[in-house]
Enzyme design. Structure first.
Site, mmCIF file in Angstrom:
data_model
loop_
_atom_site.group_PDB
_atom_site.id
_atom_site.type_symbol
_atom_site.label_atom_id
_atom_site.label_comp_id
_atom_site.label_asym_id
_atom_site.label_seq_id
_atom_site.Cartn_x
_atom_site.Cartn_y
_atom_site.Cartn_z
ATOM 1 N N SER A 181 57.462 31.413 6.693
ATOM 2 C CA SER A 181 56.204 32.042 6.310
ATOM 3 C C SER A 181 55.577 32.692 7.530
ATOM 4 O O SER A 181 55.884 32.331 8.676
ATOM 5 C CB SER A 181 55.251 30.982 5.737
ATOM 6 O OG SER A 181 53.910 31.440 5.705
ATOM 7 N N TYR A 224 51.642 22.381 6.574
ATOM 8 C CA TYR A 224 52.306 23.493 5.893
ATOM 9 C C TYR A 224 52.840 24.481 6.924
ATOM 10 O O TYR A 224 54.015 24.871 6.880
ATOM 11 C CB TYR A 224 51.345 24.207 4.939
ATOM 12 C CG TYR A 224 51.989 25.413 4.276
ATOM 13 C CD1 TYR A 224 52.824 25.241 3.177
ATOM 14 C CD2 TYR A 224 51.800 26.699 4.765
ATOM 15 C CE1 TYR A 224 53.441 26.336 2.574
ATOM 16 C CE2 TYR A 224 52.414 27.795 4.179
ATOM 17 C CZ TYR A 224 53.232 27.608 3.085
ATOM 18 O OH TYR A 224 53.851 28.695 2.507
ATOM 19 N N LYS A 260 56.851 25.434 8.251
ATOM 20 C CA LYS A 260 57.431 26.777 8.242
ATOM 21 C C LYS A 260 57.997 27.157 9.609
ATOM 22 O O LYS A 260 58.993 27.882 9.700
ATOM 23 C CB LYS A 260 56.394 27.794 7.772
ATOM 24 C CG LYS A 260 55.945 27.558 6.330
ATOM 25 C CD LYS A 260 57.142 27.477 5.378
ATOM 26 C CE LYS A 260 56.769 27.209 3.947
ATOM 27 N NZ LYS A 260 57.938 27.122 3.050
#
Length: 406
Positions: free
Chosen positions: A209, A252, A256
């Site tokens: 991401s 999160y 990534k």
């Protein structure tokens, strides 16, 4: 220079910078999209390249197997659809049997040359479930041509194994799955027939991401006792903190970055045996990853906003599909947006489908923008003196200990 002699966080933005850049990204995206649509002189058409040409992809002859996690909806479903369309037998690796079987039925109703199968439930929040899934897979299939580690969440909590919910789902679970499937990946044969036959072993795709740009290791962490300082390095202590419950509120984004570093290590360890791993940013996508947000907020504010600014799940799957079956000439990271010319590198001449390549972008330009399908782009790696490999080795060691693998 060792990691201790240099702060590996120096390459990264603070996590608070992400929200600060969103207004800039929205304005940038609006201007570039308007410019692309109405002014060819502003954004030349030759700067854009979205197609994935047949001559630049693996050839299927029947029996090639792909596994896509989280493939009952969203980006994973669209990725599975694209692979079934190209003749792959795609295993839908999902937690819910009911949703997985419904997705398989939907995919198989489209008259594609391949087929979709729900084989066995896969719950990335349970190491036992992952091992059971792999055991069932190996009992029915000898090889795995493609593994797409797609599943992910953006909420946190505690897994059944006692680790951070988000970090285990997005990364540790996929780490274990990939390690257990490595013998099947090594046995696979992927072929591209261009200027002779080019053969590889299995392909691994790890979803990352734009948020990987915002993982400093020197910001304070919360541990329930008011916070503890970070070392400034993406070392073993840092990655243990990512996996632990209640230590980080940035898991999160950390998951990534971990996906990119895992990609580095897979190529470092297994490229000589034919394995190629590629990390991808699907872009900002109006997908099912937002499903756990409050219903009213999602229905009346977020979804309408996302429809105007975000990519569709089909568009979001483009980098995953290109990474899974494309003859990626070099680089370990694909992202879907056009970048200003000053970031452009010399175009690759090896493959018409991978002619766009960029250096390290300004993060806002990778949040939103003009969709080009896929472009090889330089990821942001820790400044550890070894282009991220020191940090990647620390991550590998920590996760191997967690899942009890050598």
């Amino acid at each position: 220079m060792s990691m201790k002699e240099r702060c590996s966080s120096d390459a990264y933005y603070q996590k608070s910078a992400f929200n600060q850049l969103i207004p800039f990204a929205l304005i940038y995206s609006a201007l570039t999209n308007i410019g692309w649509r109405f002014s060819k002189s502003f954004l030349p058409r030759k700067s854009f390249q979205a197609p994935l040409l047949p001559e630049d992809t693996f050839k299927t002859s029947g029996g090639e197997v792909a596994i896509v996690t989280g493939s009952n909806a969203g980006i994973g479903f669209e990725t599975a659809d694209a692979l079934v369309e190209r003749g792959y037998d795609v295993i839908l690796a999902c937690r819910s049997r009911d949703r997985g079987e419904r997705a398989a039925e939907q995919l198989n109703g489209q008259c594609h040359p391949g087929k979709a199968t729900f084989l066995h439930p896969l719950d990335l929040l349970s190491f036992r479930s992952i091992r059971d899934f792999v055991a069932v897979f190996k009992s029915k299939y000898s090889t795995c041509n493609i593994l797409v580690n797609n599943a992910g969440i953006n909420t946190t909590g505690k897994s059944s194994d006692g680790f951070d919910l988000c970090f285990q789902t997005n990364f540790i679970g996929h780490f274990l799955l990939t390690r257990l499937l490595m013998p099947s990946l090594l046995k696979a044969k992927n072929r591209i027939n261009r200027n002779g036959v080019k053969e590889e072993a299995g392909r691994v795709v790890n979803l990352s991401s734009v948020t990987h740009h915002f993982v400093r290791a020197d910001e304070r962490r919360v541990d329930g006792k008011g916070g503890i300082p970070r070392t400034g390095n993406h070392d073993e202590d840092f990655w243990r903190g990512c996996a632990a419950v209640g230590v980080s509120n940035n898991t999160y984004r950390e998951s990534k970055l971990a996906s990119i570093l895992f990609t580095l290590m897979l190529n470092e360890k297994f490229s000589k045996e034919g394995i190629k791993a590629v990390a991808v940013n699907p872009g900002s996508v109006n997908s099912e990853i937002w499903r756990n947000y409050p219903t009213l907020l999602l229905k009346y504010i977020l979804r309408p906003l996302f429809k105007m600014t975000y990519l569709s799940s089909r568009q979001g799957s483009h980098t995953s599909v290109a990474a899974a079956i494309g003859d990626v000439p070099k680089g370990v990271y694909l992202q879907p947006y056009w970048q200003p010319k000053k970031f452009a590198l010399e175009q690759h001449r090896l493959s018409a489908s991978f002619g766009l390549s960029y250096g390290l972008p300004f993060p806002a330009f990778e949040m939103l923008g003009v969709f080009v399908g896929h472009a090889i782009t330089e990821p942001r790696l820790p400044k550890d003196g070894e282009n991220g490999l020191v940090s990647a080795s620390a991550l590998w060691k920590v996760c191997s200990d967690i899942v009890d693998l050598p």
